[in-house]
Scaffold this active site. Structure first.
Site, PDB file in Angstrom:
ATOM      1  N   THR A  83       0.877  -1.174   0.000  1.00 39.49           N
ATOM      2  CA  THR A  83       0.000   0.000   0.000  1.00 39.49           C
ATOM      3  C   THR A  83       0.914   1.223   0.000  1.00 39.49           C
ATOM      4  OG1 THR A  83      -1.182  -1.242   1.702  1.00 39.49           O
ATOM      5  CG2 THR A  83      -2.137   0.859   1.037  1.00 39.49           C
ATOM      6  N   LYS A 203      -2.896  -1.500  13.680  1.00 33.13           N
ATOM      7  CA  LYS A 203      -1.653  -1.584  12.906  1.00 33.13           C
ATOM      8  C   LYS A 203      -1.042  -0.189  12.683  1.00 33.13           C
ATOM      9  CE  LYS A 203       1.488  -2.436   9.964  1.00 33.13           C
ATOM     10  NZ  LYS A 203       2.607  -3.338  10.017  1.00 33.13           N
ATOM     11  N   ASN A 207       2.731   1.703  14.368  1.00 29.32           N
ATOM     12  CA  ASN A 207       3.822   2.380  13.651  1.00 29.32           C
ATOM     13  C   ASN A 207       3.852   3.885  13.920  1.00 29.32           C
ATOM     14  OD1 ASN A 207       4.898   0.058  12.723  1.00 29.32           O
ATOM     15  ND2 ASN A 207       4.075   0.187  10.662  1.00 29.32           N
ATOM     16  N   ARG A 210       5.671   4.425  17.167  1.00 27.43           N
ATOM     17  CA  ARG A 210       7.132   4.363  17.008  1.00 27.43           C
ATOM     18  C   ARG A 210       7.641   5.637  16.323  1.00 27.43           C
ATOM     19  NH1 ARG A 210      10.958   0.784  18.272  1.00 27.43           N
ATOM     20  NH2 ARG A 210      12.656   0.374  16.817  1.00 27.43           N
ATOM     21  N   CYS A 257       7.096   1.427   6.131  1.00 25.46           N
ATOM     22  CA  CYS A 257       5.994   1.318   7.099  1.00 25.46           C
ATOM     23  C   CYS A 257       5.896   2.545   7.990  1.00 25.46           C
ATOM     24  CB  CYS A 257       6.191   0.088   7.970  1.00 25.46           C
ATOM     25  SG  CYS A 257       6.444  -1.392   7.019  1.00 25.46           S
TER      26      CYS A 257
HETATM   27  N1  SAJ Z   1      14.840   4.180  13.902  1.00 24.68           N
HETATM   28  C1  SAJ Z   1      15.488   5.236  14.554  1.00 24.68           C
HETATM   29  N2  SAJ Z   1      15.632   5.187  15.900  1.00 24.68           N
HETATM   30  C2  SAJ Z   1      15.176   4.128  16.644  1.00 24.68           C
HETATM   31  C3  SAJ Z   1      14.514   3.068  15.987  1.00 24.68           C
HETATM   32  C4  SAJ Z   1      14.355   3.122  14.613  1.00 24.68           C
HETATM   33  O1  SAJ Z   1      15.930   6.215  13.922  1.00 24.68           O
HETATM   34  O2  SAJ Z   1      15.369   4.151  17.854  1.00 24.68           O
HETATM   35  C5  SAJ Z   1      14.661   4.228  12.441  1.00 24.68           C
HETATM   36  C6  SAJ Z   1      15.352   3.087  11.716  1.00 24.68           C
HETATM   37  O3  SAJ Z   1      16.705   3.386  11.476  1.00 24.68           O
HETATM   38  C7  SAJ Z   1      14.550   3.013  10.442  1.00 24.68           C
HETATM   39  C8  SAJ Z   1      13.139   3.354  10.910  1.00 24.68           C
HETATM   40  O4  SAJ Z   1      13.296   4.011  12.148  1.00 24.68           O
HETATM   41  O5  SAJ Z   1      14.972   3.992   9.509  1.00 24.68           O
HETATM   42  C9  SAJ Z   1      12.206   2.172  11.057  1.00 24.68           C
HETATM   43  O6  SAJ Z   1      12.885   1.062  11.601  1.00 24.68           O
HETATM   44  P1  SAJ Z   1      12.221   0.063  12.672  1.00 24.68           P
HETATM   45  O7  SAJ Z   1      13.205  -1.007  12.957  1.00 24.68           O
HETATM   46  O8  SAJ Z   1      11.717   0.819  13.827  1.00 24.68           O
HETATM   47  O9  SAJ Z   1      10.911  -0.511  11.953  1.00 24.68           O
HETATM   48  P2  SAJ Z   1      10.599  -1.229  10.530  1.00 24.68           P
HETATM   49  O10 SAJ Z   1      10.097  -0.183   9.596  1.00 24.68           O
HETATM   50  O11 SAJ Z   1      11.719  -2.075  10.076  1.00 24.68           O
HETATM   51  O12 SAJ Z   1       9.388  -2.198  10.972  1.00 24.68           O
HETATM   52  C10 SAJ Z   1       8.239  -1.625  11.591  1.00 24.68           C
HETATM   53  C11 SAJ Z   1       7.898  -2.413  12.861  1.00 24.68           C
HETATM   54  N3  SAJ Z   1       6.906  -1.696  13.651  1.00 24.68           N
HETATM   55  C12 SAJ Z   1       7.110  -1.428  14.950  1.00 24.68           C
HETATM   56  O13 SAJ Z   1       8.128  -1.738  15.544  1.00 24.68           O
HETATM   57  C13 SAJ Z   1       6.020  -0.718  15.656  1.00 24.68           C
HETATM   58  C14 SAJ Z   1       7.378  -3.785  12.459  1.00 24.68           C
HETATM   59  O14 SAJ Z   1       6.938  -4.506  13.613  1.00 24.68           O
HETATM   60  C15 SAJ Z   1       6.212  -3.644  11.478  1.00 24.68           C
HETATM   61  O15 SAJ Z   1       5.697  -4.911  11.071  1.00 24.68           O
HETATM   62  C16 SAJ Z   1       6.748  -2.940  10.246  1.00 24.68           C
HETATM   63  O16 SAJ Z   1       7.180  -1.631  10.652  1.00 24.68           O
HETATM   64  C17 SAJ Z   1       5.640  -2.851   9.217  1.00 24.68           C
HETATM   65  O17 SAJ Z   1       5.685  -3.664   8.263  1.00 24.68           O
HETATM   66  O18 SAJ Z   1       4.691  -2.096   9.397  1.00 24.68           O
END
Ligand code: SAJ
Length: 405
Positions: A83, A203, A207, A210, A257
């Site tokens: 999406t 969902k 996100n 976060r 995401c």
């Molecule tokens: N990031 C930071 N600081 C942090 C944590 C992450 O700058 O402290 C950045 C990462 O470098 C990256 C981005 O955020 O650029 C996202 O990374 P991530 O590891 O937090 O998440 P994704 O996008 O790999 O996966 C997320 C997850 N959602 C949550 O943790 C709430 C995953 O569980 C979901 O299934 C996924 O999105 C999705 O498909 O929606």
């Protein structure tokens, strides 16, 4: 033996199809890309994810996973297509709509249709169900419909697919019950039943939560930089409080995401979603801030033609995925400024006509070393030794990996 048709063989569809196949279901993996259908059909993978290749191979060899470009009749249909977001920051539902439309000719009485794709609240009732109703089946009675959002973390997909709790939102209670019985085949976590609308929102909220928390960390880093305070020390010490857990600042938020999903909430409630919008803006401005920081360090030193060694291109550590990567934005903006950029990423061959070079090659004679992704390979580097090779020893560590040094 249950027959399951998984539409979309990407980061979610392929692992899901393979796991279900190894649990004894007959799985038909459907993708519009001939390349994906051929690759997966012969036991290969087109994406990098730990242990995925072994699983796909096992599923294909068992005879339980086959692939094709169009859906066939089945007991269960899983829609796992992307999406994307449109230029106006609203959800592009075209892939979801065409995937749902593609199964209309093959759905039958008693079937279950599950949408795993992330969708704005109200999409199951307002978009998916009306398309499925074109089959002539009564939704919720003849044809069960549910939203079961995926929640797996790239890099840990196979483990989280099985261990994580799943939220199942039925278009009615009956649909949720049927979907729950199906997911029990491979999910070890709890299966939590609710309405489709709540599941859609859950969902997005995960996100958005976060995103807002990362924005807090990023804003904190801007404030501390302004005040001349070490943000990493502040966060480490503040996190010793039992109820505080500040996330890590960085060069921005990437991936398909977290940088996207909050917009699906903002789209539906723009007047109310003020904090969510502000968080998106803070995170989106981070790559630009990193570029400005590098440029001002170079200007202060009077470097005329700066050479920047840029470490990391992916959206986060230890994955090969560069979608919406803030590191790519940083590199693009540095190139636009006329800087020479040497990129280095063990997971990616190159980007934008730039070939990735080795760590040593990248820093040789460089003026600035910018760490944009905290890949494990970079964490192991002896940074002090590396800077010996540089012309000017400016290190911008956006991930706080080498801060002590
Ligand atoms: N990031 C930071 N600081 C942090 C944590 C992450 O700058 O402290 C950045 C990462 O470098 C990256 C981005 O955020 O650029 C996202 O990374 P991530 O590891 O937090 O998440 P994704 O996008 O790999 O996966 C997320 C997850 N959602 C949550 O943790 C709430 C995953 O569980 C979901 O299934 C996924 O999105 C999705 O498909 O929606």
């Amino acid at each position: 033996m249950q027959k399951v048709c998984v539409v979309g063989l990407g980061y979610i569809g392929l692992p899901t199809a393979s796991i279900i196949a190894t649990k004894g279901c007959q799985v038909i993996g459907v993708d519009t890309s001939e390349f994906v259908v051929k690759t997966v059909g012969s036991g290969g993978v087109h994406i990098v994810e730990p242990d995925l290749e072994t699983l796909v191979k096992a599923a294909v060899l068992s005879g339980n996973l086959t692939t094709r470009t169009t859906p066939t009749p089945a007991d269960v249909f899983i829609i796992a297509v992307p999406t994307p977001i449109k230029a106006d920051k609203t959800a592009d539902l075209s892939f979801v709509e065409s995937a749902v439309r593609s199964i209309v000719p093959v759905v039958g009485k008693g079937n279950l249709v599950v949408v795993e794709s992330t969708i704005p609240p109200g999409t199951i009732e307002g978009v998916v169900a009306p398309i499925l109703a074109e089959s002539g089946l009564e939704i919720g009675a003849d044809l069960f419909v549910a939203h079961c959002p995926e929640r797996v973390l790239p890099g840990r997909i196979l483990e989280e697919l099985v261990q994580n709790d799943r939220v199942i939102g039925g278009i009615n209670h009956e649909s949720a019950l049927v979907a729950r019985n199906f997911y029990k085949i491979f999910v070890h976590g709890s299966i939590l039943m609710t309405s489709a609308r709540v599941a859609e929102m859950v969902k997005l909220v995960e996100n958005a939560y976060r995103d807002v928390n990362i924005a807090f960390a990023n804003e904190l880093s801007l404030i501390c930089e302004h005040l001349g305070i070490n943000v990493w020390d502040v966060i480490d010490l503040a996190n010793r409080h039992p109820r505080v857990n500040v996330l890590r600042p960085g060069p921005g938020v990437g991936g398909h995401c977290i940088a996207v999903d909050p917009w699906f909430i903002i789209e539906k409630a723009p007047a109310q979603a003020k904090l969510l919008k502000a968080a998106r803006e803070v995170n989106d401005l981070m790559p630009e801030h990193v570029v400005e920081r590098i440029a001002s360090e170079m200007a202060n030193l009077g470097v005329e033609k700066p050479v920047v060694a840029s470490f990391g291109l992916t959206y986060k550590a230890d994955v090969d995925d560069t979608r919406e990567s803030p590191a790519k934005t940083v590199v693009e903006q540095l190139l636009k400024k006329g800087f020479t950029v040497r990129v280095c990423d063990p997971y990616v061959p190159g980007f934008n006509g730039l070939r990735c070079c080795s760590i040593a090659e990248a820093v040789q004679g460089a003026d600035c070393l910018a760490l944009l992704v905290d890949h494990k390979e970079f964490k192991e580097i002896d940074m002090l030794e590396l800077t010996e090779r540089m012309r000017n020893k400016v290190v911008i560590d956006t991930r706080g990996v080498w801060d002590g040094a």
